[in-house]
Design an enzyme around this catalytic site. Structure first.
Site, mmCIF file in Angstrom:
data_model
loop_
_atom_site.group_PDB
_atom_site.id
_atom_site.type_symbol
_atom_site.label_atom_id
_atom_site.label_comp_id
_atom_site.label_asym_id
_atom_site.label_seq_id
_atom_site.Cartn_x
_atom_site.Cartn_y
_atom_site.Cartn_z
ATOM 1 N N THR A 148 0.854 -1.193 0.000
ATOM 2 C CA THR A 148 0.000 0.000 0.000
ATOM 3 C C THR A 148 0.885 1.237 0.000
ATOM 4 O OG1 THR A 148 -1.716 1.221 1.191
ATOM 5 C CG2 THR A 148 -0.298 -0.164 2.543
ATOM 6 N N HIS A 149 0.563 2.166 -0.872
ATOM 7 C CA HIS A 149 1.372 3.391 -0.924
ATOM 8 C C HIS A 149 0.574 4.627 -1.345
ATOM 9 C CE1 HIS A 149 1.352 2.285 -5.203
ATOM 10 N NE2 HIS A 149 1.486 3.584 -5.411
ATOM 11 N N ARG A 150 -0.682 4.431 -1.766
ATOM 12 C CA ARG A 150 -1.456 5.575 -2.281
ATOM 13 C C ARG A 150 -1.591 6.646 -1.221
ATOM 14 N NH1 ARG A 150 -4.353 5.951 -7.240
ATOM 15 N NH2 ARG A 150 -3.452 4.228 -8.360
#
Ligand code: UD1
Length: 355
Positions: free
Chosen positions: A204-206
């Site tokens: 996850t990086h958004r």
């Protein structure tokens, strides 16, 4: 007329997508690779150039991190100088990052023909930086290489028809080109202390997710309930936010979670290939998973990859983790013509039409 083709990259997914295109264009045209420096850590940049045997960029603009406007603005200034010096016959931009937008705007302002690889993807949320970058880039592009039927339709709805081609998804080429052999994938899985088909691959990086403490809290408090081990390479943006919110130590203490630094594309494809399922908010990983027949639980309300959602390859879970009894082994098919190599068509279009 110039016979140079400038390609602007800067973020991790662009190095990956550059690889199949370079392989076909190499020797046919004088390529100028411009790295904006949006991603700069070894694990976010050089590792990909090494693993994919990409040539060193001709320019590294060293822009680094800043908010979207400042980062894009700095890139514009530097790119304008490079375009003035090199005067390429055309400029290629890829995807939807700030490096994409900066490359597109700088090319358009110098009246250089512009190619957008991954054109026509749309989100319903116009506040997303990626959506802003896509809409502006497509509007300015002369050659729009669309990965899917739905991306062609999105452009039609916006009145963009000229220069639009359905080419396929260049990530499919990449997977075909470098997917690890089964024994290599198994060795990668073992290296992370995992067993094939008995773990989830989580990323996850958004910004919309990981800049939000509630999302990170949900993640850290829910992962122990998933019915298998979880391998979680942590993006620098995510790491920074986990550390600042005091959640990183709690994450490290969850028994079924194995965290690591960001990993290379070979390791990532190995982990995807043998996972029970993928949990992510990444645009690229959901497609790589589908190409291996794996289901993605997407940590978003929507996906730009409509065909994958329609056939059940991608489940949009919003900001919730999957239920414990979720069926990860369902089969899906986005249609026979979905899986096709894109780089040959993209390269042919560039060579025929622009240079
Ligand atoms: C960018 C893209 C996103 C893409 C993602 C892939 C935009 C608006 N976003 O998001 O669409 O999915 O890349 O990874 O272009 N950082 C480091 N080292 C690095 C790079 C970043 O520590 O090498 C940290 C910095 O704190 C930085 C933060 O990560 O502020 C975010 O980096 P940035 O490039 O702004 O956006 P991403 O979140 O990586």
């Amino acid at each position: 007329m110039s016979s140079k083709l400038a390609v602007v990259v800067g973020a991790r997914p662009q190095f990956i997508k550059l690889s199949p295109l370079l392989e076909i264009l190499r020797g046919k045209i004088d390529l100028i690779i411009i790295h904006t420096g949006q991603h700069y850590d070894f694990e976010m940049s050089e590792l990909f150039f090494d693993q994919l045997r990409l040539p060193s960029p001709h320019y590294n603009l060293g822009i680094g991190s800043a908010n979207n406007t400042i980062q894009t603005g700095r890139m514009l200034i530097e790119l304008d100088g490079v375009f003035a010096k090199e005067n390429p016959a055309a400029v290629v931009v890829i995807g939807d990052t700030n490096s994409t937008l900066a490359g597109a705007l700088a090319a358009a302002q110098r009246n250089l023909p512009l190619v957008h690889v991954e054109a026509g993807l749309r989100s319903k949320d116009k506040r997303l930086p990626e959506q802003i970058n896509r809409v502006v880039t497509d509007r300015l592009s002369d050659l729009l290489c669309c990965p899917t039927q739905s991306s062609v339709r999105n452009l039609e709805i916006e009145g963009i028809v000229e220069g639009t081609y359905l080419t396929g998804d260049i990530l499919y080429d990449l997977v075909e080109k470098i997917k690890p052999a089964p024994e290599t994938a198994a060795a990668i899985v073992r290296k992370y202390g995992l067993q094939p088909e008995r773990y989830f691959y989580l990323t996850t990086h958004r910004a919309g997710n990981v800049d939000n403490v509630e999302f990170l809290t949900m993640l850290v408090s829910g992962l122990h309930r998933l019915p298998a081990d979880i391998v979680f390479p942590v993006h620098p943006r995510t790491l920074k936010n986990l550390v600042e919110s005091g959640l990183y130590e709690k994450l490290k203490a969850i028994p079924n979670v194995k965290i690591s630094q960001p990993i290379g594309i070979v390791e990532s494809l190995g982990l995807t290939q043998l996972a029970l399922g993928v949990i992510t908010d990444s645009g690229g990983l959901q497609r790589e998973a589908a190409y291996f027949g794996k289901i993605t639980w997407l940590l978003r309300d929507e996906t730009e990859w409509i065909e994958l959602a329609d056939c059940g390859a991608v489940i949009c879970g919003g900001t919730k983790l999957p239920p414990e009894d979720f069926d990860w082994r369902r089969r899906f098919s986005p249609g026979a013509d979905y899986f096709r190599c894109a780089a040959p068509s993209i390269a042919a279009l560039i060579l025929q039409k622009l240079v």
